[in-house]
Design an enzyme around this catalytic site. Sequence first.
Site, PDB file in Angstrom:
ATOM      1  N   ARG A 113       0.847  -1.213   0.000  1.00 56.98           N
ATOM      2  CA  ARG A 113       0.000   0.000   0.000  1.00 56.98           C
ATOM      3  C   ARG A 113       0.873   1.250   0.000  1.00 56.98           C
ATOM      4  O   ARG A 113       0.487   2.302  -0.490  1.00 56.98           O
ATOM      5  CB  ARG A 113      -0.989   0.000   1.177  1.00 56.98           C
ATOM      6  N   TYR A 131     -14.335  15.824 -16.538  1.00 59.98           N
ATOM      7  CA  TYR A 131     -14.764  14.434 -16.361  1.00 59.98           C
ATOM      8  C   TYR A 131     -15.863  14.344 -15.290  1.00 59.98           C
ATOM      9  O   TYR A 131     -15.741  14.957 -14.224  1.00 59.98           O
ATOM     10  CB  TYR A 131     -13.551  13.583 -15.974  1.00 59.98           C
ATOM     11  N   ASP A 166      -5.659  17.372 -15.719  1.00 62.55           N
ATOM     12  CA  ASP A 166      -5.974  16.017 -16.147  1.00 62.55           C
ATOM     13  C   ASP A 166      -5.623  15.943 -17.637  1.00 62.55           C
ATOM     14  O   ASP A 166      -6.289  16.542 -18.475  1.00 62.55           O
ATOM     15  CB  ASP A 166      -7.465  15.735 -15.901  1.00 62.55           C
ATOM     16  N   LYS A 208      -6.655   4.570 -19.707  1.00 62.44           N
ATOM     17  CA  LYS A 208      -6.930   4.927 -21.087  1.00 62.44           C
ATOM     18  C   LYS A 208      -5.677   4.695 -21.947  1.00 62.44           C
ATOM     19  O   LYS A 208      -5.259   3.574 -22.096  1.00 62.44           O
ATOM     20  CB  LYS A 208      -7.447   6.367 -21.144  1.00 62.44           C
TER      21      LYS A 208
END
Length: 390
Positions: A58, A111, A183, A208
């Site tokens: 983590r 988005y 972004d 993506k």
Amino acid sequence: MDDRDFDFETELLHADRMGTLGADVTPPIYQTSTFAIADPDAMARAAATPGYPTFYTRHGNPNHAQVERVLARVEGGEAAMVSASGMGAIAAAALALTRSGDHIVAQTVIYAGTRALLTTLLARFDVEVSFVDQHDTQAFAAAMRPQTTLVMLETPSNPLLGITDLAAVARIAHERGALVTVDSTIATPVNQRPLEHGADLVLHSATKYLGGHSDLLAGAVVGSRALVERVWDAHHLLGATLGPFDAWLLLRGLRTLALRVERHNANAQRVAEFLASHPRVRRVYYPGLPDHPGHAVAVAQMRGFGGLLSFEIDGGFDDAHRVMRELRLVHSAVSLGGVESLIAQPAAMWPGDRSSPQARAMGVIPSLLRLSVGLERIEDLLDDFERALR
Ligand SMILES: *Cc1c(COP(=O)(O)O)cnc(C)c1O
């Protein structure tokens, strides 16, 4: 290999290995949650070091570290951090960089997940947000308040491929002491490097183009070491940890990023020009077309115009839906940036009235189709559209 800068395309292939790993040509997958550390001082140091790659997954993992090294190099940042999804990266950045009472300026067209994060989750913690038209640089200046700590941009934006003037907006934000995130998912570092234009952090949905094969979810944050560590402080508590195997797949995807994006750019330009001259198409939104409202800024800040475009069918929601259904090669699915072409109808995903002014303000137009142009042979793609539009 030493640490001097190589060309971007070479860095994609080698940056993860420079100086460190040595023998492996393809890295192993460190499919482990934890790492043995005997010495207590070393343990304490590892626990306190952001992104430490061999303490607990983590916090970090060697497969994360490899991808992070490549992403930092190709975006021109000091450091990078990967997460389990694009939203994992965006949420960690927004939560890390704001506190109760702060104000964020963001784009109206952004988005949908980012918008919902700002208007629902962050609103509950008394973080206010103002939305402005990304093409109106002065609107950013007008929206700034003394409490504005963060300006969140997305360019090109989804679904109308709007373009934000990064250098101009970054200057406005910095004059007033705010940080700027961009972004850059739709552009990829092949077409655009926001840090070169004044951005403080670049955010990616690596799901993506960076992954590129529609087989993983991942996110990334790139910038100065100090800022990336600040985001990591929130990220490792939020727990959107990228699995080692997905990090390995992402690195594999990055190897061919430059080649893939070149082809996405070329195919999308051809499809955009084809659609723009088709009588059944009312309008095409693609930054590579000279009549696009962001074309001039795109020419100045991008090296290529990307693989995503949208177009309005001359008709209504049902007409557009019929065209989508007639396509044989192009699947109807959300997401973008994979090797295969995908098409989606944004209005079909809009929860309320599709024809409302609110929907239109966010780029949701009933007859609009959003196309992620894949790597297919261009003639096959154009044939598919020719037939479906007929
Ligand atoms: C898909 C996408 C996101 C969200 O990424 P996930 O990996 O799905 O969490 C954020 N921004 C843009 C521009 C996207 O296209």
